[in-house]
Design a protein around this motif. Structure first.
Motif, PDB file in Angstrom:
ATOM      1  N   GLU A 132       0.597  -1.191  -0.150  1.00 58.07           N
ATOM      2  CA  GLU A 132       0.621  -0.253   0.007  1.00 58.07           C
ATOM      3  C   GLU A 132       0.460   1.523   0.328  1.00 58.07           C
ATOM      4  O   GLU A 132       1.661   0.943   0.216  1.00 58.07           O
ATOM      5  CB  GLU A 132      -0.736  -0.474   0.920  1.00 58.07           C
ATOM      6  N   ARG A 133       0.370   2.174  -1.189  1.00 63.48           N
ATOM      7  CA  ARG A 133       0.880   3.800  -0.268  1.00 63.48           C
ATOM      8  C   ARG A 133       0.456   4.537   0.468  1.00 63.48           C
ATOM      9  O   ARG A 133      -0.596   4.627   0.871  1.00 63.48           O
ATOM     10  CB  ARG A 133       0.661   4.344  -1.294  1.00 63.48           C
ATOM     11  N   ASP A 150       1.236   7.399   2.270  1.00 64.53           N
ATOM     12  CA  ASP A 150       1.572   8.759   2.098  1.00 64.53           C
ATOM     13  C   ASP A 150       1.617  10.288   2.899  1.00 64.53           C
ATOM     14  O   ASP A 150       0.753  11.016   3.020  1.00 64.53           O
ATOM     15  CB  ASP A 150       0.842   8.646   0.472  1.00 64.53           C
TER      16      ASP A 150
END
Length: 194
Positions: free
Chosen positions: A95-96, A98
């Motif tokens: 998963e990113r 961010d």
């Protein structure tokens, strides 16, 4: 970072690839290692190939050998790539992540429970030798051991350092560590999804 001799592994999350963030993470990692760094081999990213790290490793009483992998040769860092899968990806996934606020949460996991669980309890194989038989390569592996066991078998630590590590391990409980890891991961993923 991965110690090739023992498999001892330390992770840090940083925001971006800036050299100052990488430098701070490296200093943090070195402060908790149970042994001295003799050599540092990195990939070719600008976050590693910079004056900060060069100066940090070479301006010591005993300079640290600083090498880099060859360009376009991914297998030069096979130890790191393997641990990137078994430690980072198997726990945090692809998963990113961010959100800047996740960095502290991930580092809390990396510096506490995951650090102890991986290094004291999670066994890994170590390649002993390769034998070529015709067109095939037969690999022989050492018995699976956690990095702690491999480190204790070396002559790199003093008796005092070994005693400290044994006392630390006696205070750890792998089930409690695993429970805490799962709990922290749920918090990280909950914030990541928001």
């Amino acid at each position: 970072l991965v110690d090739i001799a023992t498999g001892w592994t330390v992770q840090r999350a940083i925001w971006g690839k800036g050299e100052t963030g990488v430098f701070a993470a490296l200093k943090s990692i070195e402060s908790i290692l149970p042994f001295k760094i003799r050599g540092f081999d990195s990939d070719n990213g600008k976050e590693f190939l910079n004056y900060w790290l060069y100066k940090y490793f070479h301006r010591r009483e005993k300079p640290v050998e600083f090498t880099r992998s060859r360009a376009y040769k991914k297998n030069d860092n096979a130890h790191i790539e393997e641990k990137n899968w078994t430690v980072v990806r198997q726990y945090l996934g692809y998963e990113r992540l961010d959100k800047p606020e996740l960095v502290d949460m991930i580092n809390d996991l990396y510096t506490k429970e995951l650090y102890y669980f991986i290094n004291f309890y999670k066994p890994s194989l170590k390649l002993k030798s390769k034998i070529r038989i015709g067109s095939q390569v037969k690999k022989l592996y050492d018995k699976a051991k956690p990095p702690y066991t491999r480190l204790m078998e070396t002559n790199e630590l003093s008796e005092g350092q070994k005693s400290e590590l044994m006392q630390l391990k006696a205070r750890l409980n792998p089930y409690n560590l695993r429970y805490a890891i799962d709990k922290k991961l749920k918090k990280i993923f909950k914030l990541a999804v928001k």
